[in-house]
Design a protein around this motif. Structure first.
Motif, PDB file in Angstrom:
ATOM      1  N   TYR A  32       0.814  -1.207   0.000  1.00 28.24           N
ATOM      2  CA  TYR A  32       0.000   0.000   0.000  1.00 28.24           C
ATOM      3  C   TYR A  32       0.850   1.261   0.000  1.00 28.24           C
ATOM      4  CZ  TYR A  32      -4.180  -2.720   1.145  1.00 28.24           C
ATOM      5  OH  TYR A  32      -5.226  -3.599   1.112  1.00 28.24           O
ATOM      6  N   LEU A  33       0.424   2.233  -0.775  1.00 28.73           N
ATOM      7  CA  LEU A  33       0.887   3.600  -0.596  1.00 28.73           C
ATOM      8  C   LEU A  33       0.188   4.133   0.650  1.00 28.73           C
ATOM      9  CD1 LEU A  33       0.400   4.811  -4.273  1.00 28.73           C
ATOM     10  CD2 LEU A  33       2.497   3.909  -3.252  1.00 28.73           C
ATOM     11  N   MET A  34       0.904   4.902   1.437  1.00 25.99           N
ATOM     12  CA  MET A  34       0.317   5.410   2.666  1.00 25.99           C
ATOM     13  C   MET A  34       0.320   6.930   2.673  1.00 25.99           C
ATOM     14  SD  MET A  34      -0.581   2.725   4.270  1.00 25.99           S
ATOM     15  CE  MET A  34      -1.050   3.486   5.827  1.00 25.99           C
ATOM     16  N   GLY A  35      -0.678   7.478   3.327  1.00 24.90           N
ATOM     17  CA  GLY A  35      -0.768   8.920   3.397  1.00 24.90           C
ATOM     18  C   GLY A  35      -1.254   9.379   4.753  1.00 24.90           C
ATOM     19  N   TRP A  36      -0.947  10.611   5.072  1.00 23.01           N
ATOM     20  CA  TRP A  36      -1.501  11.306   6.225  1.00 23.01           C
ATOM     21  C   TRP A  36      -2.320  12.481   5.702  1.00 23.01           C
ATOM     22  CZ3 TRP A  36      -1.491   9.877  11.284  1.00 23.01           C
ATOM     23  CH2 TRP A  36      -0.575   8.890  11.681  1.00 23.01           C
ATOM     24  N   LEU A  37      -3.515  12.576   6.179  1.00 21.34           N
ATOM     25  CA  LEU A  37      -4.405  13.678   5.821  1.00 21.34           C
ATOM     26  C   LEU A  37      -4.906  14.281   7.126  1.00 21.34           C
ATOM     27  CD1 LEU A  37      -4.972  11.030   3.769  1.00 21.34           C
ATOM     28  CD2 LEU A  37      -6.138  12.875   2.534  1.00 21.34           C
ATOM     29  N   ARG A  38      -5.335  15.534   7.054  1.00 17.39           N
ATOM     30  CA  ARG A  38      -5.807  16.184   8.265  1.00 17.39           C
ATOM     31  C   ARG A  38      -7.037  17.023   7.972  1.00 17.39           C
ATOM     32  NH1 ARG A  38      -1.083  20.780   9.327  1.00 17.39           N
ATOM     33  NH2 ARG A  38      -1.466  22.016   7.418  1.00 17.39           N
ATOM     34  N   GLN A  39      -7.835  17.200   9.003  1.00 20.02           N
ATOM     35  CA  GLN A  39      -9.048  18.003   8.862  1.00 20.02           C
ATOM     36  C   GLN A  39      -9.184  18.927  10.057  1.00 20.02           C
ATOM     37  OE1 GLN A  39     -12.659  15.800   8.093  1.00 20.02           O
ATOM     38  NE2 GLN A  39     -13.605  17.593   7.173  1.00 20.02           N
ATOM     39  N   ALA A  40      -9.103  20.202   9.782  1.00 15.78           N
ATOM     40  CA  ALA A  40      -9.275  21.213  10.815  1.00 15.78           C
ATOM     41  C   ALA A  40     -10.758  21.537  10.974  1.00 15.78           C
ATOM     42  CB  ALA A  40      -8.495  22.468  10.450  1.00 15.78           C
ATOM     43  N   PRO A  41     -11.151  22.052  12.122  1.00 20.98           N
ATOM     44  CA  PRO A  41     -12.569  22.383  12.336  1.00 20.98           C
ATOM     45  C   PRO A  41     -13.086  23.325  11.264  1.00 20.98           C
ATOM     46  CG  PRO A  41     -11.353  22.517  14.394  1.00 20.98           C
ATOM     47  CD  PRO A  41     -10.336  22.319  13.317  1.00 20.98           C
ATOM     48  N   GLY A  42     -14.193  22.958  10.657  1.00 26.34           N
ATOM     49  CA  GLY A  42     -14.830  23.793   9.661  1.00 26.34           C
ATOM     50  C   GLY A  42     -14.151  23.818   8.313  1.00 26.34           C
ATOM     51  N   LYS A  43     -13.143  22.975   8.118  1.00 25.26           N
ATOM     52  CA  LYS A  43     -12.419  22.969   6.851  1.00 25.26           C
ATOM     53  C   LYS A  43     -12.485  21.594   6.201  1.00 25.26           C
ATOM     54  CE  LYS A  43      -9.165  26.664   7.975  1.00 25.26           C
ATOM     55  NZ  LYS A  43      -7.733  27.070   7.976  1.00 25.26           N
ATOM     56  N   ARG A  45     -10.962  18.201   4.369  1.00 28.91           N
ATOM     57  CA  ARG A  45      -9.811  17.353   4.656  1.00 28.91           C
ATOM     58  C   ARG A  45      -8.670  17.712   3.707  1.00 28.91           C
ATOM     59  NH1 ARG A  45     -11.183  11.249   6.214  1.00 28.91           N
ATOM     60  NH2 ARG A  45     -12.525  12.496   7.590  1.00 28.91           N
ATOM     61  N   GLU A  46      -7.473  17.838   4.263  1.00 30.36           N
ATOM     62  CA  GLU A  46      -6.293  18.252   3.503  1.00 30.36           C
ATOM     63  C   GLU A  46      -5.279  17.120   3.447  1.00 30.36           C
ATOM     64  OE1 GLU A  46      -2.809  21.719   3.769  1.00 30.36           O
ATOM     65  OE2 GLU A  46      -3.858  21.064   5.582  1.00 30.36           O
ATOM     66  N   PHE A  47      -4.760  16.881   2.273  1.00 29.21           N
ATOM     67  CA  PHE A  47      -3.740  15.861   2.063  1.00 29.21           C
ATOM     68  C   PHE A  47      -2.402  16.456   2.496  1.00 29.21           C
ATOM     69  CE2 PHE A  47      -1.586  12.390   0.774  1.00 29.21           C
ATOM     70  CZ  PHE A  47      -1.459  12.074  -0.569  1.00 29.21           C
ATOM     71  N   ALA A  48      -1.743  15.856   3.479  1.00 33.93           N
ATOM     72  CA  ALA A  48      -0.523  16.430   4.038  1.00 33.93           C
ATOM     73  C   ALA A  48       0.746  15.767   3.528  1.00 33.93           C
ATOM     74  CB  ALA A  48      -0.560  16.357   5.557  1.00 33.93           C
ATOM     75  N   ALA A  49       0.763  14.426   3.478  1.00 36.57           N
ATOM     76  CA  ALA A  49       1.994  13.724   3.127  1.00 36.57           C
ATOM     77  C   ALA A  49       1.666  12.338   2.613  1.00 36.57           C
ATOM     78  CB  ALA A  49       2.914  13.620   4.340  1.00 36.57           C
ATOM     79  N   GLY A 102      -2.983   3.743  -8.157  1.00 39.69           N
ATOM     80  CA  GLY A 102      -3.992   3.955  -9.187  1.00 39.69           C
ATOM     81  C   GLY A 102      -3.465   4.710 -10.380  1.00 39.69           C
ATOM     82  N   GLY A 103      -2.134   4.750 -10.517  1.00 41.70           N
ATOM     83  CA  GLY A 103      -1.549   5.418 -11.674  1.00 41.70           C
ATOM     84  C   GLY A 103      -1.130   6.845 -11.414  1.00 41.70           C
ATOM     85  N   TYR A 104      -1.347   7.330 -10.197  1.00 40.75           N
ATOM     86  CA  TYR A 104      -1.024   8.717  -9.885  1.00 40.75           C
ATOM     87  C   TYR A 104      -0.064   8.769  -8.697  1.00 40.75           C
ATOM     88  CZ  TYR A 104      -4.979  10.018 -12.819  1.00 40.75           C
ATOM     89  OH  TYR A 104      -5.843  10.180 -13.872  1.00 40.75           O
ATOM     90  N   TRP A 105       0.839   9.730  -8.753  1.00 38.28           N
ATOM     91  CA  TRP A 105       1.686  10.049  -7.611  1.00 38.28           C
ATOM     92  C   TRP A 105       1.735  11.562  -7.470  1.00 38.28           C
ATOM     93  CZ3 TRP A 105       3.247   7.950  -3.381  1.00 38.28           C
ATOM     94  CH2 TRP A 105       4.138   8.655  -2.584  1.00 38.28           C
ATOM     95  N   PRO A 106       1.434  12.075  -6.272  1.00 40.14           N
ATOM     96  CA  PRO A 106       0.946  11.328  -5.117  1.00 40.14           C
ATOM     97  C   PRO A 106      -0.435  10.745  -5.393  1.00 40.14           C
ATOM     98  CG  PRO A 106       0.664  13.666  -4.761  1.00 40.14           C
ATOM     99  CD  PRO A 106       1.441  13.535  -6.024  1.00 40.14           C
ATOM    100  N   PRO A 107      -0.861   9.825  -4.558  1.00 37.53           N
ATOM    101  CA  PRO A 107      -2.192   9.244  -4.776  1.00 37.53           C
ATOM    102  C   PRO A 107      -3.265  10.334  -4.746  1.00 37.53           C
ATOM    103  CG  PRO A 107      -0.997   8.047  -3.062  1.00 37.53           C
ATOM    104  CD  PRO A 107      -0.210   9.276  -3.361  1.00 37.53           C
ATOM    105  N   ARG A 108      -4.321  10.119  -5.504  1.00 38.83           N
ATOM    106  CA  ARG A 108      -5.456  11.014  -5.428  1.00 38.83           C
ATOM    107  C   ARG A 108      -6.253  10.690  -4.159  1.00 38.83           C
ATOM    108  NH1 ARG A 108      -8.246   9.212 -10.812  1.00 38.83           N
ATOM    109  NH2 ARG A 108      -7.813   7.279  -9.672  1.00 38.83           N
ATOM    110  N   TYR A 109      -6.996  11.658  -3.713  1.00 41.36           N
ATOM    111  CA  TYR A 109      -7.813  11.468  -2.515  1.00 41.36           C
ATOM    112  C   TYR A 109      -8.693  10.225  -2.653  1.00 41.36           C
ATOM    113  CZ  TYR A 109     -11.065  12.526   1.271  1.00 41.36           C
ATOM    114  OH  TYR A 109     -11.823  12.455   2.407  1.00 41.36           O
ATOM    115  N   ASP A 110      -9.279  10.043  -3.829  1.00 46.92           N
ATOM    116  CA  ASP A 110     -10.186   8.904  -4.035  1.00 46.92           C
ATOM    117  C   ASP A 110      -9.457   7.568  -4.080  1.00 46.92           C
ATOM    118  OD1 ASP A 110     -12.523  10.652  -6.264  1.00 46.92           O
ATOM    119  OD2 ASP A 110     -12.303  10.629  -4.086  1.00 46.92           O
TER     120      ASP A 110
END
Length: 125
Positions: A32-43, A45-49, A102-110
Protein backbone atom coordinates in the motif's frame (compact mmCIF):
# COMPACT_ATOMS: atom_id res chain seq x y z
CA UNK A 1 -8.46 -3.90 2.90
CA UNK A 2 -6.12 -2.98 5.71
CA UNK A 3 -7.24 -1.78 9.15
CA UNK A 4 -5.50 1.31 10.48
CA UNK A 5 -5.17 2.70 14.01
CA UNK A 6 -3.54 6.08 14.69
CA UNK A 7 -1.93 7.22 17.91
CA UNK A 8 0.39 9.91 19.19
CA UNK A 9 -1.78 12.99 19.00
CA UNK A 10 -2.11 15.44 21.84
CA UNK A 11 -1.89 19.01 23.04
CA UNK A 12 1.37 20.81 22.34
CA UNK A 13 2.57 24.39 22.42
CA UNK A 14 3.46 26.22 19.24
CA UNK A 15 6.95 25.26 18.13
CA UNK A 16 6.65 21.83 19.66
CA UNK A 17 6.79 18.39 18.09
CA UNK A 18 4.83 15.16 18.03
CA UNK A 19 5.30 11.79 16.44
CA UNK A 20 2.14 10.27 15.06
CA UNK A 21 1.98 6.54 14.44
CA UNK A 22 -0.39 4.45 12.38
CA UNK A 23 -0.43 0.70 12.93
CA UNK A 24 -1.82 -1.45 10.16
CA UNK A 25 -3.22 -4.95 10.34
CA UNK A 26 -2.76 -7.57 7.69
CA UNK A 27 0.13 -9.06 5.79
CA UNK A 28 -0.07 -6.79 2.76
CA UNK A 29 0.93 -3.47 4.35
CA UNK A 30 4.00 -3.16 2.13
CA UNK A 31 1.81 -3.20 -0.98
CA UNK A 32 0.00 0.00 0.00
CA UNK A 33 0.89 3.60 -0.60
CA UNK A 34 0.32 5.41 2.67
CA UNK A 35 -0.77 8.92 3.40
CA UNK A 36 -1.50 11.31 6.22
CA UNK A 37 -4.41 13.68 5.82
CA UNK A 38 -5.81 16.18 8.26
CA UNK A 39 -9.05 18.00 8.86
CA UNK A 40 -9.27 21.21 10.82
CA UNK A 41 -12.57 22.38 12.34
CA UNK A 42 -14.83 23.79 9.66
CA UNK A 43 -12.42 22.97 6.85
CA UNK A 44 -12.14 20.30 4.20
CA UNK A 45 -9.81 17.35 4.66
CA UNK A 46 -6.29 18.25 3.50
CA UNK A 47 -3.74 15.86 2.06
CA UNK A 48 -0.52 16.43 4.04
CA UNK A 49 1.99 13.72 3.13
CA UNK A 50 2.40 10.46 1.27
CA UNK A 51 4.96 7.68 1.05
CA UNK A 52 5.47 4.89 -1.45
CA UNK A 53 5.75 1.18 -0.79
CA UNK A 54 9.43 1.08 0.12
CA UNK A 55 9.58 4.46 1.82
CA UNK A 56 12.02 5.73 -0.75
CA UNK A 57 9.69 8.32 -2.24
CA UNK A 58 7.71 10.88 -0.30
CA UNK A 59 5.47 13.83 -1.06
CA UNK A 60 4.41 16.79 1.10
CA UNK A 61 1.90 19.56 0.83
CA UNK A 62 3.47 23.00 0.68
CA UNK A 63 1.87 23.86 4.02
CA UNK A 64 3.89 21.17 5.85
CA UNK A 65 7.01 20.85 3.72
CA UNK A 66 10.17 21.19 5.80
CA UNK A 67 8.32 20.62 9.07
CA UNK A 68 6.68 17.20 8.68
CA UNK A 69 8.41 13.92 7.84
CA UNK A 70 6.58 10.77 6.79
CA UNK A 71 8.26 7.39 7.16
CA UNK A 72 7.29 3.73 7.34
CA UNK A 73 8.56 0.50 8.83
CA UNK A 74 7.16 -2.37 6.80
CA UNK A 75 8.50 -4.93 9.30
CA UNK A 76 6.31 -3.31 11.96
CA UNK A 77 3.37 -2.53 9.66
CA UNK A 78 3.56 1.08 10.79
CA UNK A 79 3.69 4.48 9.17
CA UNK A 80 4.81 7.56 11.07
CA UNK A 81 4.44 11.30 10.77
CA UNK A 82 6.99 13.39 12.62
CA UNK A 83 5.54 16.86 13.03
CA UNK A 84 7.92 19.63 14.06
CA UNK A 85 7.69 23.39 14.48
CA UNK A 86 3.98 23.08 15.04
CA UNK A 87 1.73 26.07 14.49
CA UNK A 88 -1.78 26.74 15.79
CA UNK A 89 -3.04 26.28 12.22
CA UNK A 90 -1.80 22.69 12.34
CA UNK A 91 -4.58 21.93 14.81
CA UNK A 92 -6.67 19.18 13.22
CA UNK A 93 -7.64 15.57 13.35
CA UNK A 94 -4.91 13.61 11.60
CA UNK A 95 -5.87 10.51 9.65
CA UNK A 96 -3.69 7.90 8.07
CA UNK A 97 -4.95 6.19 4.95
CA UNK A 98 -3.91 3.41 2.62
CA UNK A 99 -4.12 3.37 -1.15
CA UNK A 100 -3.48 0.91 -3.89
CA UNK A 101 -1.52 2.44 -6.75
CA UNK A 102 -3.99 3.96 -9.19
CA UNK A 103 -1.55 5.42 -11.67
CA UNK A 104 -1.02 8.72 -9.88
CA UNK A 105 1.69 10.05 -7.61
CA UNK A 106 0.95 11.33 -5.12
CA UNK A 107 -2.19 9.24 -4.78
CA UNK A 108 -5.46 11.01 -5.43
CA UNK A 109 -7.81 11.47 -2.52
CA UNK A 110 -10.19 8.90 -4.04
CA UNK A 111 -7.37 6.32 -4.18
CA UNK A 112 -7.40 6.02 -0.38
CA UNK A 113 -9.71 3.11 0.39
CA UNK A 114 -8.81 2.42 4.02
CA UNK A 115 -8.84 5.04 6.77
CA UNK A 116 -8.02 5.15 10.43
CA UNK A 117 -10.23 6.74 13.04
CA UNK A 118 -7.99 9.78 13.43
CA UNK A 119 -5.91 11.29 16.20
CA UNK A 120 -6.38 14.83 17.46
CA UNK A 121 -3.49 17.29 17.36
CA UNK A 122 -4.06 20.58 19.15
CA UNK A 123 -1.46 23.33 19.03
CA UNK A 124 -1.77 26.18 21.51
CA UNK A 125 -0.33 29.60 20.83
Amino acid sequence: QVQLVESGGGLVQAGGSLRLSCAASGRTFSTYLMGWLRQAPGKEREFAAAINWSGGTTWYADSVKGRFTISRDNAKNTVYLQVNSLKPEDTAIYYCAAAQYGGYWPPRYDDFASWGQGTQVTVSS
